[in-house]
Design a protein around this motif. Structure first.
Motif, short mmCIF file in Angstrom:
data_model
loop_
_atom_site.label_atom_id
_atom_site.label_comp_id
_atom_site.label_asym_id
_atom_site.label_seq_id
_atom_site.Cartn_x
_atom_site.Cartn_y
_atom_site.Cartn_z
N LEU A 1 -0.41 29.84 25.68
CA LEU A 1 -1.86 29.94 25.55
C LEU A 1 -2.45 28.55 25.66
CD1 LEU A 1 -2.18 32.40 22.52
CD2 LEU A 1 -2.54 32.95 24.94
N SER A 2 -3.68 28.48 26.16
CA SER A 2 -4.37 27.21 26.33
C SER A 2 -5.26 26.92 25.13
CB SER A 2 -5.22 27.25 27.59
OG SER A 2 -6.24 26.29 27.55
N PRO A 3 -5.08 25.78 24.45
CA PRO A 3 -5.99 25.44 23.35
C PRO A 3 -7.42 25.24 23.83
CG PRO A 3 -4.54 23.60 23.86
CD PRO A 3 -4.03 24.77 24.64
N VAL A 4 -7.60 24.74 25.05
CA VAL A 4 -8.95 24.56 25.60
C VAL A 4 -9.64 25.92 25.71
CG1 VAL A 4 -10.26 23.91 27.67
CG2 VAL A 4 -8.41 22.43 26.84
N GLU A 5 -8.94 26.89 26.26
CA GLU A 5 -9.53 28.22 26.41
C GLU A 5 -9.86 28.83 25.05
OE1 GLU A 5 -8.44 32.67 28.16
OE2 GLU A 5 -7.09 30.99 28.57
N LEU A 6 -8.98 28.66 24.07
CA LEU A 6 -9.21 29.25 22.76
C LEU A 6 -10.42 28.61 22.07
CD1 LEU A 6 -5.57 29.67 21.38
CD2 LEU A 6 -7.11 31.45 22.22
N VAL A 7 -10.59 27.30 22.21
CA VAL A 7 -11.75 26.65 21.61
C VAL A 7 -13.03 27.17 22.26
CG1 VAL A 7 -12.97 24.46 21.31
CG2 VAL A 7 -10.51 24.57 20.89
N HIS A 8 -13.04 27.26 23.58
CA HIS A 8 -14.22 27.78 24.28
C HIS A 8 -14.54 29.20 23.81
CE1 HIS A 8 -15.59 24.86 27.23
NE2 HIS A 8 -14.33 24.54 27.51
N ARG B 1 2.37 28.90 31.22
CA ARG B 1 1.33 29.89 31.47
C ARG B 1 0.77 29.68 32.87
NH1 ARG B 1 -1.04 25.84 28.15
NH2 ARG B 1 -2.86 24.82 29.12
N LEU B 2 0.07 30.70 33.35
CA LEU B 2 -0.61 30.63 34.63
C LEU B 2 -2.11 30.41 34.46
CD1 LEU B 2 1.25 33.51 36.53
CD2 LEU B 2 1.68 31.05 36.64
N SER B 3 -2.69 30.98 33.40
CA SER B 3 -4.12 30.81 33.14
C SER B 3 -4.39 29.43 32.55
CB SER B 3 -4.61 31.89 32.17
OG SER B 3 -4.48 33.17 32.74
N ASP B 4 -5.46 28.81 33.00
CA ASP B 4 -5.88 27.51 32.52
C ASP B 4 -4.72 26.52 32.44
OD1 ASP B 4 -7.86 25.69 31.69
OD2 ASP B 4 -7.17 25.89 29.62
N ASN B 5 -4.06 26.34 33.58
CA ASN B 5 -2.96 25.38 33.64
C ASN B 5 -3.32 24.29 34.65
OD1 ASN B 5 -0.58 23.92 34.02
ND2 ASN B 5 0.67 25.70 33.49
N PRO B 6 -3.83 23.14 34.18
CA PRO B 6 -4.20 22.06 35.10
C PRO B 6 -3.04 21.52 35.92
CG PRO B 6 -5.18 21.71 32.93
CD PRO B 6 -4.19 22.82 32.79
N VAL B 7 -1.82 21.61 35.39
CA VAL B 7 -0.66 21.12 36.13
C VAL B 7 -0.45 21.96 37.39
CG1 VAL B 7 1.83 20.71 36.03
CG2 VAL B 7 0.41 20.26 34.01
N LEU B 8 -0.39 23.26 37.22
CA LEU B 8 -0.19 24.15 38.36
C LEU B 8 -1.38 24.06 39.32
CD1 LEU B 8 1.39 26.36 39.81
CD2 LEU B 8 0.31 28.04 38.28
N ARG B 9 -2.59 24.05 38.78
CA ARG B 9 -3.78 23.96 39.64
C ARG B 9 -3.81 22.63 40.41
NH1 ARG B 9 -6.63 28.04 41.74
NH2 ARG B 9 -7.23 29.58 40.17
N GLY B 10 -3.41 21.55 39.75
CA GLY B 10 -3.37 20.27 40.44
C GLY B 10 -2.38 20.26 41.58
N SER C 1 0.45 30.21 16.70
CA SER C 1 1.09 28.89 16.79
C SER C 1 2.31 28.85 17.72
CB SER C 1 1.46 28.37 15.40
OG SER C 1 2.27 29.29 14.71
N PRO C 2 3.20 29.87 17.76
CA PRO C 2 4.31 29.79 18.72
C PRO C 2 3.83 29.74 20.16
CG PRO C 2 4.74 31.46 17.04
CD PRO C 2 3.31 31.07 16.90
N TYR C 3 2.78 30.50 20.47
CA TYR C 3 2.27 30.57 21.84
C TYR C 3 1.58 29.27 22.22
CZ TYR C 3 3.39 35.40 20.91
OH TYR C 3 4.07 36.54 20.57
N LEU C 4 0.96 28.61 21.26
CA LEU C 4 0.38 27.30 21.52
C LEU C 4 1.47 26.24 21.68
CD1 LEU C 4 -2.60 27.51 19.03
CD2 LEU C 4 -2.82 27.07 21.48
N HIS C 5 2.50 26.33 20.86
CA HIS C 5 3.58 25.35 20.94
C HIS C 5 4.25 25.37 22.32
CE1 HIS C 5 7.06 22.96 20.14
NE2 HIS C 5 7.88 23.98 20.23
N PHE C 6 4.49 26.53 22.86
CA PHE C 6 5.14 26.64 24.16
C PHE C 6 4.14 26.61 25.32
CE2 PHE C 6 8.55 28.07 21.45
CZ PHE C 6 9.69 27.62 22.10
N GLY C 7 2.86 26.51 25.01
CA GLY C 7 1.87 26.48 26.07
C GLY C 7 1.66 27.80 26.75
#
Length: 454
Positions: A244-251, A13-22, A236-242
């Motif tokens: 979607l961001s679980p952090v964003e969904l919890v917020h 993903r591009l949204s909420d991706n700490p790896v890419l942002r880092g 669940s498939p979108y979470l498994h492959f990343g």
């Protein structure tokens, strides 16, 4: 110009991706890299359903990067060798990657760190990418992980979450880097995916979030076990492959508030719980987390009937057929079919776990294996000898039989709750059905299991 690598693994993903942002923070140019890792062939990951979903996700990721003046660089081969080769070609000082909890991810990280450091480069591993709370961040005093969900959930709720990150506006990729076609990932598996498989990718995942947030989140607490209502998020498939961001969904769920949002957050916490167990006990992917001294039966005919959805118990069979058609199964049905295999038939949980991983698009080592162990009573369940009765489950979660009639067409003409007990139909009507008698008597299966567990 300085360059870094952003290696995509389970964070497509591009949204909420700490790896890419880092990677973007550390250098002026970034190589967004995905390796079609030949090592995955031995892990059980490379099956048609997950590979098809992965191909969609990579195509969507590449399209998103191109809108931002970038592109996805795809390589094929050994992951560590290809990442090192790309780092050398781009003269990248740093490589950024998400942390993982599987044994495979741990070995890859160790090898990659050693190879990069020997070459004068740095590896940056980012946490809270695949999970909302990083495994090991919360732990009981004197122990490395929580073995029971409820106290874990209390600690998890108190843990601070990082703020979600926006998608980058521009990704500048150095020119001249060779790339395989995105579709090269399809070489990982042969065979056709399930006909009802959902589309993969961040775009499809975010569309699903918007749709379900409007129609399903508010009532989730009351309807999450409604088999026919199909009221779960299916994220669940979108979470498994990343995707979607679980952090964003919890917020977002916490901001929405209400019983439905609270129940959804609890499910995300269950996902994190299993990741922290596997991080602490990697062998739980194949060995009993808590041995019960089981001496599992081996009955090939029963296992074949279970896999085919021909056990004679319509609710069990409906779940197994949904799995084959969609590469996905309702959460309540997953619990039931797992209990039926491991406790009513008393077959080894690893048989069921392997079968699920052959078909589930969301097949995740942490959640699949540890949920199977939970169902088998060898995992973290505090009531290890509970047995789910398919008839009692039918009365509660599919009372009029709509779920069964959807997935077991042989019984589509049977009206009312009698669809759950076709062996009790009048003989003439029973003879017209192409449907088997039960392969085991429930009471006999229960007594056998109780004797085995003493």
């Amino acid at each position: 110009m300085s360059t870094s690598l952003s290696v995509f693994t389970s964070d497509l993903r591009l949204s909420d991706n700490p790896v890419l942002r880092g990677a973007l923070r550390s250098a002026e140019r970034v190589v967004p890299l995905f390796v079609v890792d030949r090592g995955l062939a031995g892990t059980g990951f490379a099956v048609p359903n997950r590979v098809a979903f992965l191909a969609d996700a990579l195509a969507d990721l590449d399209a998103g990067l191109r809108k931002r003046d970038g592109r996805l660089v795809v390589r094929r081969g050994d992951a560590v060798a290809e990442i090192l080769r790309a780092a050398r070609q781009a003269d990248a000082a740093e490589v950024h990657i998400a942390g993982g909890v599987s044994g495979y991810a741990a070995r890859r990280e160790r090898r990659l760190r050693e190879a990069l450091e020997a070459d004068g480069r740095r590896l940056r591993v980012h946490g809270a990418v695949v999970t909302a709370v990083e495994p090991g961040e919360v732990a009981p005093a004197g122990k490395d992980h929580f073995a029971v969900f409820t106290p874990y959930f209390r600690a998890w709720q108190r843990a601070g979450l990082r703020k979600p990150l926006s998608a980058p506006g521009t990704v500048t990729v150095p020119s001249g880097l060779r790339s395989e076609p995105v579709a090269a990932v399809t070489s990982l598996a042969s065979g056709s995916p399930s006909p009802g498989l959902p589309a993969g990718g961040e775009t499809a995942g975010r569309h699903r979030v918007r749709s379900w947030w409007r129609s399903g989140l508010g009532s989730y607490a009351d309807r999450q076990d409604d088999l026919a209502g199909d009221a779960t998020s299916r994220l669940s498939p979108y979470l498994h492959f990343g995707c979607l961001s679980p952090v964003e969904l919890v917020h977002r769920a916490r901001e929405a508030g209400g019983a439905g949002a609270d129940a959804f957050v609890r499910q995300l916490a269950w996902r994190d719980f299993h990741h922290q167990v596997l991080a602490a006990r990697p062998d739980a992917s194949y060995a009993d987390y808590r041995s019960r001294g089981d001496r599992w039966r081996e009955d090939a005919a029963e296992i074949a009937a279970w896999k085919a959805g021909r056990t004679g118990y319509p609710l069990v069979d409906a779940g197994m057929r949904q799995l084959r058609h969609e590469g996905w199964m309702h959460n309540r049905a997953r619990l039931l079919v797992a209990s039926f295999l491991t406790k009513t038939l008393y077959q080894d949980w690893r048989i069921g776990a392997r079968h699920f991983l052959e078909l589930l698009v969301d097949g995740d080592v942490a959640n699949n294996q540890l949920n199977w162990q939970w169902a088998a009573g060898t995992g973290t369940d505090t009531r290890p000898n509970r047995v789910l009765n398919p008839l009692a489950q039918a009365r509660r979660f599919d009372p009029d039989g709509a779920y069964v009639r959807r997935w077991v067409p042989e019984l589509a003409g049977v009206t009312g709750p009698g669809v759950h007990t076709p062996w009790r139909l009048p003989e003439a009507e029973r003879d017209r059905l192409d449907y088997p008698d039960p392969i085991v008597d429930l009471q006999e299966g229960l007594a056998r299991f109780q004797r085995a567990r003493k």
